[in-house]
Design a protein around this motif. Sequence first.
Motif, short mmCIF file in Angstrom:
data_model
loop_
_atom_site.label_atom_id
_atom_site.label_comp_id
_atom_site.label_asym_id
_atom_site.label_seq_id
_atom_site.Cartn_x
_atom_site.Cartn_y
_atom_site.Cartn_z
N GLU A 130 -3.13 13.60 5.33
CA GLU A 130 -4.41 13.40 4.65
C GLU A 130 -4.65 11.94 4.31
O GLU A 130 -5.78 11.46 4.34
CB GLU A 130 -4.44 14.25 3.36
CG GLU A 130 -5.72 14.12 2.56
CD GLU A 130 -5.67 14.91 1.27
OE1 GLU A 130 -6.60 14.75 0.44
OE2 GLU A 130 -4.70 15.68 1.07
N HIS A 131 -3.58 11.20 4.01
CA HIS A 131 -3.71 9.81 3.59
C HIS A 131 -3.38 8.81 4.70
O HIS A 131 -3.28 7.60 4.45
CB HIS A 131 -2.82 9.55 2.38
CG HIS A 131 -3.29 10.24 1.13
ND1 HIS A 131 -2.95 11.54 0.84
CD2 HIS A 131 -4.08 9.80 0.11
CE1 HIS A 131 -3.50 11.89 -0.31
NE2 HIS A 131 -4.20 10.87 -0.76
N GLY A 132 -3.19 9.28 5.93
CA GLY A 132 -3.00 8.38 7.05
C GLY A 132 -1.59 7.87 7.23
O GLY A 132 -1.38 6.87 7.94
N TYR A 133 -0.59 8.55 6.64
CA TYR A 133 0.79 8.11 6.77
C TYR A 133 1.64 9.05 7.62
O TYR A 133 2.86 8.91 7.65
CB TYR A 133 1.43 7.96 5.38
CG TYR A 133 0.86 6.80 4.59
CD1 TYR A 133 1.09 5.49 4.99
CD2 TYR A 133 0.10 7.02 3.45
CE1 TYR A 133 0.57 4.42 4.28
CE2 TYR A 133 -0.42 5.96 2.72
CZ TYR A 133 -0.18 4.67 3.14
OH TYR A 133 -0.70 3.61 2.43
N PHE A 177 1.04 4.22 -2.83
CA PHE A 177 0.81 5.61 -2.45
C PHE A 177 1.96 6.49 -2.92
O PHE A 177 1.75 7.57 -3.50
CB PHE A 177 0.65 5.71 -0.93
CG PHE A 177 0.81 7.11 -0.40
CD1 PHE A 177 -0.18 8.06 -0.61
CD2 PHE A 177 1.96 7.47 0.29
CE1 PHE A 177 -0.03 9.35 -0.13
CE2 PHE A 177 2.12 8.76 0.77
CZ PHE A 177 1.13 9.71 0.56
N ALA A 229 1.15 9.60 -5.26
CA ALA A 229 0.90 10.81 -4.48
C ALA A 229 1.52 12.03 -5.17
O ALA A 229 2.64 11.96 -5.68
CB ALA A 229 1.50 10.66 -3.07
N THR A 265 0.14 16.13 2.99
CA THR A 265 -0.32 15.01 2.15
C THR A 265 -0.27 13.70 2.92
O THR A 265 -1.20 12.89 2.85
CB THR A 265 0.55 14.92 0.88
OG1 THR A 265 0.39 16.11 0.12
CG2 THR A 265 0.14 13.72 0.04
N ASP A 316 0.05 17.60 10.94
CA ASP A 316 -0.26 18.03 9.57
C ASP A 316 0.75 19.02 8.99
O ASP A 316 0.55 19.56 7.91
CB ASP A 316 -1.68 18.60 9.48
CG ASP A 316 -1.88 19.86 10.33
OD1 ASP A 316 -0.88 20.50 10.72
OD2 ASP A 316 -3.04 20.21 10.60
N ASP A 355 0.83 -1.20 0.00
CA ASP A 355 0.00 0.00 0.00
C ASP A 355 0.87 1.26 0.00
O ASP A 355 0.56 2.23 -0.70
CB ASP A 355 -0.91 0.00 1.22
CG ASP A 355 -2.01 -1.06 1.14
OD1 ASP A 355 -2.25 -1.59 0.04
OD2 ASP A 355 -2.60 -1.36 2.21
#
Length: 370
Positions: A44-47, A10, A14, A41, A112, A6
Motif C-alpha cells: 500500500e505504501h510502495g515498499y 515509515f 506504520a 501494508t 500484496d 523516508d
Amino acid sequence: MRFREDVTRFLETAPRPAGLHDYGPTPSHGDVRAGRDWQATLAEHGYACLHWPAEHGGPDASVADQAAFAEECARAGVPRQLSMVGPDLVGPVLMRFGTPAQQQRHLARIRDGRDLWCQLFSEPGAGSDLAAVATRAVERPDGSWQVRGQKVWTSAADSADLGILLARSGGPGPGGLSAFVVPMRSPGVTVRPLRQMDGESKFNEVFLDDVVLGADQVIGTPGAGWAVAKATLGRERLSLGANAVGMFESIVELETAAAAHGRLDDALRDQIVEAWIRVWLMRVTWERAIEEGTDPSGSTFSVLKLLTSETYRDIADLGIAALGPAALEEEQPLVKRMLVGHAQTILGGTSEIQRTILAERILGLPRAPR
C-alpha cells in the motif's frame, strides 16, 4: 540518503499487525497471518517488491535503496517482506520466463501478500547438487504433467499457497529438468513439518504422489528448468548487510551474559572484539559491493555469503563460552542463536560451494575433479 530517511519514518509510524517480529526470510506457521498483513501494508505504501520494474507494479528501486530498506527493517525489528521466495525468487523468474497469463495470475498476488510461495528444489539425495534432482515429471497425452517424488528442507511449505518446483522431465543432468508452478493444496501433495532443534518447524518434507499439473503450469519451456533454477539464486544476498544489525545485537547480548555469569575474562573479551571487527568488515565489504553495482547473483557475492555465514556461526559459538553451563538452559536468549548458527554455513549455498566458486570463477584455479 533521502530514501533511507523516508523508510525510517515509515517504519516508525506504520501500523504493525499483532505478533509481527523479524522472523527472517521465511515465516513460521504462526507468523503467516501477521506477515501477510505486513506485506499488504508494504504494498500500500510502495515498499513491496522494491526491485520489481514499474511495468509489474514495483518501484524499480536501485540496489542501494533495496539494501538500505533491508537494513532499516532489521533495525526496526520487522521483516522486509512476507517471505523471500515469492518476491525475490518467483517474481523475477515469472517476469523472465513466465507467460503473460502466468504473470497476470501471480505477480499482483505475490506483491500484496495474498499468496505465499515455497521453493520445491532440494531433495534427500539432491541438496547442494540440484543437477541430481530425481523427482519425476511425465507428460501425459493431453499435455498435462504427472509428478512423483519427494522434496525436503522446504521452508514454509506447511503454509504456502503455491510452490515453484524443479523436476526431471527428461534425461540425466541439468538439461533434463523443468520448472513448474504447484498449487500446494493439489491432490497428492503431502506436507510434513520437521521439528528443528531450536524448537521451530520452518522446514518441511513434501511428498508428491502422482500430482497432476496443467500444461499452463510449466515455467518457460520443458527442459528449461536449470535456467530457471539459476535465475532464482543470489537475490537474497542483497540483504546480507542487514545481518550485521542482528550480529551486533548478538555480540552485545553475549558480552552482557558473560559478565552476568562471571565468565568475561581477557581471552573471551579478545574473541568478542575480534567478532566485532569481523562484522564491521562484512558490513563495509557489503556496502562497497552495493556502491559498485555488483550483480548480487554474481560470483563476487560468494565472498559475502561465505564471510557472513561463518561470522554468524562463530558468534553463535561464542555463546557457549559466554554462558558456560547455563547454555543447557533452553530459556536463555542466546541458546536459540547458538543452535541455528551452524545452519548458516549450509542454507543458501554451503560454504564449501562458495569456496569452489571463489576458487574457480574469481581466482581462476583449475576445476576440481568431478
